[in-house]
Design an enzyme around this catalytic site. Structure first.
Site, short mmCIF file in Angstrom:
data_model
loop_
_atom_site.label_atom_id
_atom_site.label_comp_id
_atom_site.label_asym_id
_atom_site.label_seq_id
_atom_site.Cartn_x
_atom_site.Cartn_y
_atom_site.Cartn_z
N ALA A 6 33.93 25.74 36.34
CA ALA A 6 33.54 24.42 35.85
C ALA A 6 34.25 24.04 34.56
CB ALA A 6 32.02 24.36 35.65
N ARG A 52 43.92 23.68 27.31
CA ARG A 52 45.21 24.18 26.82
C ARG A 52 46.33 24.13 27.86
NH1 ARG A 52 43.15 29.71 24.48
NH2 ARG A 52 41.35 29.15 25.75
N ARG A 80 65.78 20.79 57.37
CA ARG A 80 64.55 20.05 57.09
C ARG A 80 63.52 20.30 58.19
NH1 ARG A 80 66.93 14.35 56.38
NH2 ARG A 80 64.71 13.81 56.32
#
Ligand code: UD1
Ligand code: MG
Length: 493
Positions: free
Chosen positions: A12, A17, A342
């Site tokens: 939670a 930072r 791809r």
């Protein structure tokens, strides 16, 4: 483990930072979010109940947890009032979900310790059960204990309390045995304990660690088991630590593969995600990243300088200096150097995608080759076909995408454009420079460029005083040809 096991994961907190719009526990290393690593480790214990406490940015963390651990109960802690409060919220949420623990052990872990392994948790829970303690702490002996709660032991070695940094005396701050944060608590004791926590401390928070002091007051046993591998319980607070633990996780993953028979020439420049599968006798050359759920079969050689995300590479295949995503490469096929695969690329057994080739939604058959400088999009190329150098599969008309098929053993010329939708039949061919706009039947040869015009002596006449004109004149003299007549022109076929 016969006892019931309930696991609470705390996630939670804010993670200020990180200085990120992404919640801390969703930052990833080794191809998984931090909380993904923790839930994976916890999952290997097959707990009877799992609850995750979310709060800060729960609109992002909640759905991520629900996807990673669909059976987990989500407990919302509106205000982060401490780890003790978070655990109380977790127990309330379990009760509300009709999953109140009726006994056994509750294991508490944090969502930001990505190196944590299930085995460590299993050993810890087993040690907790063996010690018959009300509370067990997974502790750690560290050189730099700043910031951690310290394990205060009695003269006989028993655990007296956990004292948080902010509340510690100078003597207590000198203690190097710390609380990793991972606790195992008797479920019945914990249920009573959460109502007895108070916030009478330097942080004004409800401390889960006060469970230790409460157990001692009640004359119950408390144990601390030092973890041997302290990095497993290390948390991430900022991006410097994220990178450090990321590198350490990678080192562990790479070492694991090496022990299983994978040759990794340069572990420092090789990055392998946690969910990658490598067979024995795979070779990884420097500068290679294997990401996501990539799998590589035996004897394949990958790299150098290759990135493969969610790819499947067949046995004995070779991929050199290339980039692939959601591509499937067949056995003994070869790719690169310098190609871009791809999503939806499939290359058959023994097939080839050579240098400077881009592929997308392309099914290239067994033994088929696209050797040089091409774009292959929305295509099916039959087995044994050969696509000439510099071919463009023009799949997009500016509005919609269309498919091209090339038949078995077809041989197409260099510098072709296939304007989709178009089909080139089995065994068909095309001349150099052909723009294929209409279907080519099996076995036919399509040539779309006009006959070649050749104007003899053009350079000598038009550019007599240039190097080009002089070279042409010299060649003409050497060949003993007379002066050029003004209008000689020949036609090619
Ligand atoms: C905590 C421990 C400390 C231990 C350290 C290990 C307590 C009182 N202290 O201190 O003994 O050495 O972890 O890293 O338990 N969280 C919530 N809700 C809250 C508060 C925290 O979910 O109200 C979660 C955070 O997101 C985090 C974890 O609990 O994952 C620990 O919280 P944090 O604030 O980092 O505790 P520390 O002060 O580091
Ligand atoms: Mg912390």
């Amino acid at each position: 483990m016969t006892e019931q096991l309930t696991v609470i994961v705390l996630a939670a907190g804010g993670g200020t930072r990180m200085r990120s719009k992404t919640p801390k526990v969703l930052h990833a290393i080794g191809g998984r979010s931090m909380i993904g690593h923790v839930l994976h480790a916890v999952g290997t214990l097959e707990p009877d109940r799992l609850v995750t406490v979310v709060g800060h940015q729960r609109e992002l963390v909640g759905p991520a947890v629900a996807e990673l651990a669909p059976h987990a109960v989500l407990a919302v802690q509106e205000e982060q009032r401490g780890t003790g409060h978070a655990v109380r919220v977790a127990l309330d949420a379990l009760a509300e979900a009709g999953q109140r623990p009726t006994g056994g052990t509750v294991l508490v872990a944090y969502g930001d310790t990505p190196l944590l392994q299930g085995e460590t948790l299993r050993d810890f829970v087993a040690a907790h059960a063996a010690a018959e303690a009300a509370v067990s702490v997974l502790s750690g002996i560290v050189e730099q204990p700043t910031g951690y709660g310290r394990i205060v032991r009695e003269a006989d070695g028993g655990v007296a309390a956990i004292v948080e940094e902010k509340d510690a005396t100078d003597a207590q701050r000198a203690i190097t045995e710390i609380n990793s944060g991972i606790l195992a608590v008797d479920a019945a004791f914990l249920a009573a304990c959460v109502t007895r926590f108070n916030d009478d401390n330097a942080s004004g928070e409800y401390y889960l660690t006060d469970a230790v002091g409460i157990a001692r007051q009640d004359g119950l046993a408390v144990a601390a088991h030092p973890v041997l591998d302290a990095q497993q319980t290390e948390g991430v607070n900022d991006r410097v630590q994220l990178a450090e633990l990321g590198r350490e996780l990678n080192r562990r993953i790479v070492t694991g593969h090496q022990r299983n028979g994978v040759t990794v020439m340069d572990p420092a420049s090789t990055w392998i995600d946690a969910d990658v599968t490598l067979a024995a006798d795979v070779t990884i050359l420097p500068g290679t990243q294997l990401l996501g759920t990539t799998t590589v079969a035996e004897d394949a050689v990958i790299g150098p300088d290759t990135t493969l995300a969610d790819c499947e590479i067949g046995a004995g295949a070779r991929v050199v200096r290339s980039h692939g995503q959601l591509a499937v490469i067949g056995e003994r096929a070869s790719v690169g150097p310098y190609s871009h695969l791809r999503p939806g690329t499939r290359l058959g057994v023994g097939g080839k995608i050579g240098g400077f080739v881009e592929t997308k939604n392309a099914d290239i058959g067994d033994g088929a080759k696209v050797p040089h400088l091409s774009y292959v999009g929305d295509a099916e190329i039959g087995e044994g076909a050969n696509i000439g150098a510099g071919t463009i599969f023009a799949n997009y008309d500016g509005v919609a995408k269309h498919r091209t098929t090339v038949g078995r053993h077809a041989k197409t010329g260099s510098n072709n454009t296939f304007v989709a939708p178009v089909n080139i039949g089995d065994g068909a061919g095309t001349g150099g420079g052909t723009v294929v706009r209409e279907d080519v039947p099996p076995g036919a040869l399509a040539v779309s460029s006009g006959p070649q015009r050749t104007i003899d002596g053009w350079a000598q006449r038009k550019r007599p005083d240039t190097a080009q004109g002089r070279a042409a004149a010299a060649a003409s003299d050497a060949a003993g040809a007379g002066p050029v007549s003004p209008d000689t022109e020949t036609s090619g076929e």
